[in-house]
Design a protein around this motif. Structure first.
Motif, PDB file in Angstrom:
ATOM      1  N   PRO A 119       0.813  -1.222   0.000  1.00 31.77           N
ATOM      2  CA  PRO A 119       0.000   0.000   0.000  1.00 31.77           C
ATOM      3  C   PRO A 119       0.847   1.272   0.000  1.00 31.77           C
ATOM      4  N   CYS A 120       0.469   2.208  -0.876  1.00 29.87           N
ATOM      5  CA  CYS A 120       1.177   3.478  -1.016  1.00 29.87           C
ATOM      6  C   CYS A 120       0.159   4.621  -1.053  1.00 29.87           C
ATOM      7  N   SER A 121       0.653   5.840  -0.955  1.00 36.78           N
ATOM      8  CA  SER A 121      -0.216   7.019  -0.969  1.00 36.78           C
ATOM      9  C   SER A 121      -0.943   7.173  -2.292  1.00 36.78           C
ATOM     10  N   VAL A 122      -0.249   6.836  -3.376  1.00 36.36           N
ATOM     11  CA  VAL A 122      -0.816   7.047  -4.715  1.00 36.36           C
ATOM     12  C   VAL A 122      -0.179   6.069  -5.687  1.00 36.36           C
ATOM     13  N   GLY A 123      -0.946   5.673  -6.698  1.00 36.56           N
ATOM     14  CA  GLY A 123      -0.399   4.903  -7.803  1.00 36.56           C
ATOM     15  C   GLY A 123      -0.227   5.796  -9.010  1.00 36.56           C
ATOM     16  N   ILE A 124       0.902   5.667  -9.692  1.00 34.33           N
ATOM     17  CA  ILE A 124       1.192   6.495 -10.864  1.00 34.33           C
ATOM     18  C   ILE A 124       1.428   5.584 -12.057  1.00 34.33           C
ATOM     19  N   GLY A 125       0.518   5.630 -13.032  1.00 32.88           N
ATOM     20  CA  GLY A 125       0.652   4.851 -14.257  1.00 32.88           C
ATOM     21  C   GLY A 125       1.400   5.658 -15.297  1.00 32.88           C
ATOM     22  N   LEU A 126       2.570   5.176 -15.681  1.00 33.11           N
ATOM     23  CA  LEU A 126       3.446   5.922 -16.582  1.00 33.11           C
ATOM     24  C   LEU A 126       3.055   5.674 -18.035  1.00 33.11           C
ATOM     25  N   GLY A 127       2.782   6.747 -18.749  1.00 30.54           N
ATOM     26  CA  GLY A 127       2.291   6.672 -20.114  1.00 30.54           C
ATOM     27  C   GLY A 127       3.238   5.951 -21.054  1.00 30.54           C
ATOM     28  N   SER A 128       2.647   5.259 -22.033  1.00 27.50           N
ATOM     29  CA  SER A 128       3.416   4.528 -23.039  1.00 27.50           C
ATOM     30  C   SER A 128       2.452   4.042 -24.115  1.00 27.50           C
ATOM     31  N   HIS A 129       2.972   3.217 -25.020  1.00 26.33           N
ATOM     32  CA  HIS A 129       2.143   2.606 -26.067  1.00 26.33           C
ATOM     33  C   HIS A 129       1.316   1.443 -25.535  1.00 26.33           C
ATOM     34  N   ASP A 130       1.568   1.033 -24.299  1.00 29.46           N
ATOM     35  CA  ASP A 130       1.066  -0.237 -23.783  1.00 29.46           C
ATOM     36  C   ASP A 130      -0.087  -0.025 -22.797  1.00 29.46           C
TER      37      ASP A 130
ATOM     38  N   THR B  19      10.168   9.950 -18.930  1.00 26.13           N
ATOM     39  CA  THR B  19       9.979   9.449 -17.568  1.00 26.13           C
ATOM     40  C   THR B  19      10.243  10.526 -16.530  1.00 26.13           C
ATOM     41  N   GLY B  20      11.261  11.356 -16.759  1.00 19.47           N
ATOM     42  CA  GLY B  20      11.532  12.433 -15.817  1.00 19.47           C
ATOM     43  C   GLY B  20      10.346  13.378 -15.695  1.00 19.47           C
ATOM     44  N   GLU B  21       9.751  13.735 -16.825  1.00 15.21           N
ATOM     45  CA  GLU B  21       8.570  14.606 -16.783  1.00 15.21           C
ATOM     46  C   GLU B  21       7.380  13.893 -16.159  1.00 15.21           C
ATOM     47  N   ASN B  22       7.231  12.575 -16.403  1.00 12.36           N
ATOM     48  CA  ASN B  22       6.177  11.820 -15.723  1.00 12.36           C
ATOM     49  C   ASN B  22       6.244  12.036 -14.215  1.00 12.36           C
ATOM     50  N   ILE B  23       7.446  11.930 -13.674  1.00 14.72           N
ATOM     51  CA  ILE B  23       7.618  12.056 -12.221  1.00 14.72           C
ATOM     52  C   ILE B  23       7.429  13.499 -11.779  1.00 14.72           C
ATOM     53  N   ARG B  24       8.094  14.418 -12.432  1.00 13.76           N
ATOM     54  CA  ARG B  24       8.038  15.814 -11.991  1.00 13.76           C
ATOM     55  C   ARG B  24       6.638  16.397 -12.131  1.00 13.76           C
ATOM     56  N   PHE B  25       5.994  16.133 -13.254  1.00 12.68           N
ATOM     57  CA  PHE B  25       4.662  16.706 -13.478  1.00 12.68           C
ATOM     58  C   PHE B  25       3.613  16.048 -12.579  1.00 12.68           C
ATOM     59  N   SER B  26       3.757  14.756 -12.316  1.00 11.88           N
ATOM     60  CA  SER B  26       2.833  14.091 -11.393  1.00 11.88           C
ATOM     61  C   SER B  26       2.999  14.654  -9.987  1.00 11.88           C
TER      62      SER B  26
ATOM     63  N   ARG C 103      12.938  -0.686 -13.617  1.00 14.57           N
ATOM     64  CA  ARG C 103      14.146  -0.208 -12.937  1.00 14.57           C
ATOM     65  C   ARG C 103      14.403   1.268 -13.246  1.00 14.57           C
ATOM     66  N   ARG C 104      14.210   1.669 -14.492  1.00 10.28           N
ATOM     67  CA  ARG C 104      14.460   3.079 -14.822  1.00 10.28           C
ATOM     68  C   ARG C 104      13.421   3.982 -14.164  1.00 10.28           C
ATOM     69  N   ALA C 105      12.170   3.538 -14.099  1.00 10.55           N
ATOM     70  CA  ALA C 105      11.152   4.326 -13.407  1.00 10.55           C
ATOM     71  C   ALA C 105      11.534   4.519 -11.946  1.00 10.55           C
ATOM     72  N   TYR C 106      11.958   3.450 -11.320  1.00  4.58           N
ATOM     73  CA  TYR C 106      12.378   3.518  -9.915  1.00  4.58           C
ATOM     74  C   TYR C 106      13.567   4.460  -9.737  1.00  4.58           C
ATOM     75  N   ALA C 107      14.585   4.297 -10.591  1.00  4.51           N
ATOM     76  CA  ALA C 107      15.798   5.113 -10.465  1.00  4.51           C
ATOM     77  C   ALA C 107      15.514   6.586 -10.729  1.00  4.51           C
ATOM     78  N   THR C 108      14.592   6.857 -11.635  1.00  2.00           N
ATOM     79  CA  THR C 108      14.224   8.244 -11.943  1.00  2.00           C
ATOM     80  C   THR C 108      13.493   8.876 -10.771  1.00  2.00           C
ATOM     81  N   ALA C 109      12.532   8.154 -10.205  1.00  2.00           N
ATOM     82  CA  ALA C 109      11.785   8.696  -9.067  1.00  2.00           C
ATOM     83  C   ALA C 109      12.678   8.909  -7.861  1.00  2.00           C
ATOM     84  N   ARG C 110      13.596   7.988  -7.615  1.00  2.00           N
ATOM     85  CA  ARG C 110      14.515   8.157  -6.488  1.00  2.00           C
ATOM     86  C   ARG C 110      15.375   9.409  -6.654  1.00  2.00           C
ATOM     87  N   LYS C 111      15.695   9.744  -7.897  1.00  2.00           N
ATOM     88  CA  LYS C 111      16.500  10.938  -8.165  1.00  2.00           C
ATOM     89  C   LYS C 111      15.673  12.215  -8.019  1.00  2.00           C
ATOM     90  N   LEU C 112      14.453  12.214  -8.555  1.00  2.00           N
ATOM     91  CA  LEU C 112      13.658  13.439  -8.649  1.00  2.00           C
ATOM     92  C   LEU C 112      12.697  13.643  -7.484  1.00  2.00           C
TER      93      LEU C 112
END
Length: 216
Positions: free
Chosen positions: A25-36, A100-107, A131-140
């Motif tokens: 359980p987390c405060s919010v779920g963030i679905g990262l946009g893509s073709h999928d 991905t960086g904008e996904n995190i920052r704008f969210s 892994r990249r989503a995780y690493a990006t969020a940890r940075k930003l």
């Protein structure tokens, strides 16, 4: 022709690019946009399991989605979630992010504007982007707990869902290149990359799986 060695190397990258977090359980779920649209489906599944009370779908369009998702990735994700029974009242849409960086920052900015207190986020992405989503969020967004999740598919299942094996291997190679390059560019935290992963990446790159590579 995709050789047995190519597939073995693809499995090595696939395994590394998934973080292996157990959803919690987390405060919010963030679905990262893509073709999928599978990302939207996975986000809905996690919402139904009680992993978060609020969903953010984030994403504009890209060259791979502008034809299939003309309203924007986040909006098509929202429509999918509504079709699957998620209440509109728990969905926020961030329509402008193009990476991905904008996904995190704008969210993060959207949630701040909405007055939502966030102590933890559950990021939902394509399996090879965990892994990249995780690493990006940890940075930003270093002051929140980050959990990374995806559909949980095996590589073979994902290839079947996309219908283009070579494209999937190209995407795996492109994702791995970014994992190697982005820490030096300040886009993500640094992570240890095992030698066998680097070797698999280099063999696939040498074998011509390069359509998703960035220019260096």
């Amino acid at each position: 022709m995709i050789s047995a060695q190519n597939w073995s190397d693809a499995h090595t990258l696939w395994a590394f690019q998934q973080v292996g977090h157990e959803p919690r359980p987390c405060s919010v779920g963030i679905g990262l946009g893509s073709h999928d649209l599978g990302v939207a489906d996975a986000t809905v599944d996690l919402y139904r399991r009680g992993m978060f009370p609020l969903v953010v779908f984030t994403g504009a369009t890209s060259r791979t989605t502008e034809g299939r998702m003309p309203k924007g990735e986040a909006e098509h994700y929202r429509e999918r979630a509504l079709e699957l029974g998620v209440p509109a009242s728990v969905i926020l849409v961030e329509p402008n992010a193009r990476n991905t960086g904008e996904n995190i920052r704008f969210s993060r900015s959207l949630l701040d504007d909405q007055g939502v207190h966030v102590s933890s986020i559950l990021l939902v992405s394509k399996p090879y982007e965990e892994r990249r989503a995780y690493a990006t969020a940890r940075k930003l967004w270093p002051d929140v707990e980050v959990v990374s999740a995806s559909t949980g598919m095996r590589l073979e299942e994902y290839v079947d869902s996309i219908g283009d094996p070579r494209l999937v291997l190209d995407m795996l190679v492109g994702a791995q290149q970014r994992l190697l390059l982005y820490p030096e560019l300040g886009f993500t935290i640094a992570q240890d990359v095992p030698d066998d992963v680097v070797a698999a990446y280099e063999r696939l790159r040498g074998a011509g799986f390069i359509s998703r590579l960035l220019a260096e």
